[in-house]
Motif scaffolding. Structure first.
Motif, PDB file in Angstrom:
ATOM      1  N   MET A  69       0.831  -1.207   0.000  1.00 55.24           N
ATOM      2  CA  MET A  69       0.000   0.000   0.000  1.00 55.24           C
ATOM      3  C   MET A  69       0.867   1.259   0.000  1.00 55.24           C
ATOM      4  SD  MET A  69      -2.910  -1.268   2.726  1.00 55.24           S
ATOM      5  CE  MET A  69      -3.742   0.317   2.755  1.00 55.24           C
ATOM      6  N   GLN A  70       1.964   1.215   0.753  1.00 56.41           N
ATOM      7  CA  GLN A  70       2.883   2.350   0.794  1.00 56.41           C
ATOM      8  C   GLN A  70       3.494   2.595  -0.584  1.00 56.41           C
ATOM      9  OE1 GLN A  70       3.639   4.395   3.286  1.00 56.41           O
ATOM     10  NE2 GLN A  70       5.500   5.420   2.577  1.00 56.41           N
ATOM     11  N   GLN A  71       3.925   1.510  -1.225  1.00 57.60           N
ATOM     12  CA  GLN A  71       4.538   1.636  -2.549  1.00 57.60           C
ATOM     13  C   GLN A  71       3.538   2.195  -3.563  1.00 57.60           C
ATOM     14  OE1 GLN A  71       6.297  -1.995  -3.988  1.00 57.60           O
ATOM     15  NE2 GLN A  71       6.812  -1.132  -5.978  1.00 57.60           N
ATOM     16  N   LYS A  72       2.291   1.696  -3.483  1.00 56.57           N
ATOM     17  CA  LYS A  72       1.263   2.178  -4.411  1.00 56.57           C
ATOM     18  C   LYS A  72       0.990   3.666  -4.190  1.00 56.57           C
ATOM     19  CE  LYS A  72      -1.923   1.658  -7.548  1.00 56.57           C
ATOM     20  NZ  LYS A  72      -1.557   1.367  -8.964  1.00 56.57           N
ATOM     21  N   ALA A  73       0.929   4.095  -2.929  1.00 59.37           N
ATOM     22  CA  ALA A  73       0.693   5.511  -2.618  1.00 59.37           C
ATOM     23  C   ALA A  73       1.831   6.379  -3.145  1.00 59.37           C
ATOM     24  CB  ALA A  73       0.535   5.687  -1.112  1.00 59.37           C
ATOM     25  N   GLU A  74       3.065   5.898  -3.015  1.00 61.57           N
ATOM     26  CA  GLU A  74       4.211   6.674  -3.496  1.00 61.57           C
ATOM     27  C   GLU A  74       4.209   6.761  -5.022  1.00 61.57           C
ATOM     28  OE1 GLU A  74       7.868   5.295  -1.829  1.00 61.57           O
ATOM     29  OE2 GLU A  74       7.177   5.536   0.251  1.00 61.57           O
ATOM     30  N   GLU A  75       3.832   5.670  -5.684  1.00 56.62           N
ATOM     31  CA  GLU A  75       3.762   5.689  -7.145  1.00 56.62           C
ATOM     32  C   GLU A  75       2.705   6.689  -7.619  1.00 56.62           C
ATOM     33  OE1 GLU A  75       2.978   1.665  -8.186  1.00 56.62           O
ATOM     34  OE2 GLU A  75       5.049   0.989  -7.880  1.00 56.62           O
ATOM     35  N   THR A  76       1.556   6.705  -6.912  1.00 51.70           N
ATOM     36  CA  THR A  76       0.498   7.655  -7.259  1.00 51.70           C
ATOM     37  C   THR A  76       0.973   9.090  -7.042  1.00 51.70           C
ATOM     38  OG1 THR A  76      -1.211   6.052  -6.627  1.00 51.70           O
ATOM     39  CG2 THR A  76      -1.866   8.376  -6.721  1.00 51.70           C
ATOM     40  N   ALA A  77       1.670   9.315  -5.936  1.00 48.25           N
ATOM     41  CA  ALA A  77       2.176  10.653  -5.629  1.00 48.25           C
ATOM     42  C   ALA A  77       3.157  11.123  -6.693  1.00 48.25           C
ATOM     43  CB  ALA A  77       2.835  10.646  -4.259  1.00 48.25           C
ATOM     44  N   ILE A  78       4.039  10.235  -7.123  1.00 45.20           N
ATOM     45  CA  ILE A  78       5.036  10.597  -8.142  1.00 45.20           C
ATOM     46  C   ILE A  78       4.350  10.983  -9.452  1.00 45.20           C
ATOM     47  CG2 ILE A  78       6.857   9.644  -9.624  1.00 45.20           C
ATOM     48  CD1 ILE A  78       7.797   8.064  -7.133  1.00 45.20           C
ATOM     49  N   ASN A  79       3.332  10.202  -9.837  1.00 45.60           N
ATOM     50  CA  ASN A  79       2.601  10.518 -11.072  1.00 45.60           C
ATOM     51  C   ASN A  79       1.898  11.865 -10.966  1.00 45.60           C
ATOM     52  OD1 ASN A  79       3.326   8.162 -12.418  1.00 45.60           O
ATOM     53  ND2 ASN A  79       1.619   6.997 -11.556  1.00 45.60           N
ATOM     54  N   MET A  80       1.341  12.174  -9.795  1.00 45.14           N
ATOM     55  CA  MET A  80       0.666  13.446  -9.594  1.00 45.14           C
ATOM     56  C   MET A  80       1.652  14.604  -9.582  1.00 45.14           C
ATOM     57  SD  MET A  80      -2.227  12.342  -6.777  1.00 45.14           S
ATOM     58  CE  MET A  80      -3.117  13.912  -6.844  1.00 45.14           C
ATOM     59  N   LEU A  81       2.826  14.369  -8.999  1.00 48.21           N
ATOM     60  CA  LEU A  81       3.850  15.414  -8.987  1.00 48.21           C
ATOM     61  C   LEU A  81       4.308  15.746 -10.409  1.00 48.21           C
ATOM     62  CD1 LEU A  81       5.916  14.178  -5.911  1.00 48.21           C
ATOM     63  CD2 LEU A  81       4.798  16.427  -6.096  1.00 48.21           C
ATOM     64  N   LYS A  82       4.408  14.725 -11.239  1.00 50.96           N
ATOM     65  CA  LYS A  82       4.817  14.936 -12.633  1.00 50.96           C
ATOM     66  C   LYS A  82       3.788  15.767 -13.388  1.00 50.96           C
ATOM     67  CE  LYS A  82       7.697  10.800 -13.064  1.00 50.96           C
ATOM     68  NZ  LYS A  82       7.853   9.454 -13.684  1.00 50.96           N
ATOM     69  N   LYS A  83       2.535  15.742 -12.888  1.00 58.03           N
ATOM     70  CA  LYS A  83       1.464  16.521 -13.518  1.00 58.03           C
ATOM     71  C   LYS A  83       1.246  17.845 -12.784  1.00 58.03           C
ATOM     72  CE  LYS A  83      -0.840  12.363 -15.211  1.00 58.03           C
ATOM     73  NZ  LYS A  83      -2.058  11.510 -15.145  1.00 58.03           N
ATOM     74  N   SER A  84       2.177  18.178 -11.876  1.00 60.03           N
ATOM     75  CA  SER A  84       2.200  19.470 -11.183  1.00 60.03           C
ATOM     76  C   SER A  84       1.059  19.685 -10.199  1.00 60.03           C
ATOM     77  CB  SER A  84       2.222  20.619 -12.208  1.00 60.03           C
ATOM     78  OG  SER A  84       3.359  20.504 -13.041  1.00 60.03           O
ATOM     79  N   TYR A  85       0.547  18.594  -9.614  1.00 59.12           N
ATOM     80  CA  TYR A  85      -0.439  18.751  -8.546  1.00 59.12           C
ATOM     81  C   TYR A  85       0.245  19.350  -7.312  1.00 59.12           C
ATOM     82  CZ  TYR A  85      -4.157  16.007 -10.803  1.00 59.12           C
ATOM     83  OH  TYR A  85      -5.150  15.555 -11.629  1.00 59.12           O
ATOM     84  N   PRO A  86      -0.447  20.184  -6.533  1.00 63.23           N
ATOM     85  CA  PRO A  86       0.140  20.726  -5.300  1.00 63.23           C
ATOM     86  C   PRO A  86       0.467  19.609  -4.306  1.00 63.23           C
ATOM     87  CG  PRO A  86      -1.829  21.950  -5.939  1.00 63.23           C
ATOM     88  CD  PRO A  86      -1.783  20.735  -6.812  1.00 63.23           C
ATOM     89  N   ALA A  87       1.578  19.752  -3.612  1.00 67.25           N
ATOM     90  CA  ALA A  87       2.027  18.723  -2.663  1.00 67.25           C
ATOM     91  C   ALA A  87       0.997  18.481  -1.562  1.00 67.25           C
ATOM     92  CB  ALA A  87       3.367  19.131  -2.056  1.00 67.25           C
ATOM     93  N   ALA A  88       0.346  19.559  -1.093  1.00 71.26           N
ATOM     94  CA  ALA A  88      -0.645  19.408  -0.024  1.00 71.26           C
ATOM     95  C   ALA A  88      -1.824  18.566  -0.483  1.00 71.26           C
ATOM     96  CB  ALA A  88      -1.113  20.777   0.457  1.00 71.26           C
TER      97      ALA A  88
END
Length: 280
Positions: free
Chosen positions: A237-256
């Protein structure tokens, strides 16, 4: 024919118990928990001391940290002089790092001094890792950590920094014809009839042949399996959450926003953000 305990145990679990060695930490926990006689023999051999008398022996002791990572210790013992012993079985090389031992010492010490006590109340402590492999690759039977100051004594060696915490690594590949070599041989076999030390052989026979012992060992193996499955799920679950976060960061979503959506701490998202920026 009346059913026995063996008929009620999952055949997979039973086969696992019968194949186990003392180098398997769940089996070691069952073998040494509360068995002062066997624990005393183990520590005497590890320290090469026949005069040592153990008064307490426990296994799988949870040391809780309210503000961080807790630890579960394989064996915790105490002798008549209140010296404490923490013995850990380690099959994977990666789990025997210096920082892990540092954390073990911190957790043991923090649970020792009572409120109002002083640092002088800290007992002598031995932290002993029994390793299946020779991680230092120097073919020594025992590796000891020696702490010293950068001040030379009259005899030329540096003055010791004596905090009464003794750290030792035992090389499980050592095959010498001496008490330690015979001990490590016994730890490496799943057959009690092949053992040198009858005390260890008796414990193995009890846990693999006696109904009460098999039931106890099977329960511990099953609990370990449940714990490991839960840890694997959590890691997934941790790995999946980090993968999702990385994809969102690449699309410039706010960190918060990413932190709120994935459940990751904001600090972790910001750490991932640095990685993404470096790779960009």
């Amino acid at each position: 024919m009346a059913k026995t305990v063996f008929d009620n145990i999952d055949p997979v679990i039973l086969a696992r118990v019968r194949a186990m060695r003392f180098f398997d930490d769940e089996f070691m926990s069952a073998a040494f928990s509360g068995d002062i006689k066997t624990t005393q023999l183990l520590i005497r051999i590890l320290l090469n001391r026949n005069d040592l008398t153990v008064t307490k022996s426990m296994s799988q002791i949870q040391k809780t940290n309210l503000f961080g990572k807790s630890v579960k210790l394989d064996i915790v013992a105490e002798d008549i002089f209140k010296t404490e012993y923490n013995i850990e079985i380690q099959r994977a090389d990666a789990g025997a790092g210096a920082r892990r031992i540092r954390y073990h010492q911190a957790m043991l010490d923090s649970h020792t001094i009572q409120k109002g006590g002083t640092y002088k109340d800290l007992p002598n402590l031995y932290i002993i890792f029994i390793l299946e492999h020779d991680i230092f690759e120097k073919k020594l039977p025992v590796y000891k950590v020696n702490k010293s100051l950068n001040i030379q004594a009259d005899y030329g060696n540096n003055l010791p920094f004596d905090d009464d915490c003794n750290i030792m690594y035992i090389n499980g590949e050592y095959k010498g014809d001496d008490p330690l070599g015979r001990l490590l041989h016994d730890f490496s076999t799943s057959n009690a009839d092949e053992m040198y030390y009858e005390e260890f052989a008796e414990r193995m026979r009890f846990l693999k042949q006696d109904e009460r012992g098999v039931e106890m060992a099977s329960r511990i193996v099953e609990e370990y399996g449940d714990i490991r499955a839960a840890e694997a799920l959590k890691q997934g679950m941790q790995q999946k959450a980090e993968e999702t976060a990385i994809n969102m960061l690449k699309k410039s979503y706010p960190a918060a926003d990413i932190s709120e959506i994935t459940g990751l701490p904001l600090e972790k998202v910001l750490e991932l953000q640095k990685t993404v920026l470096v790779q960009a």
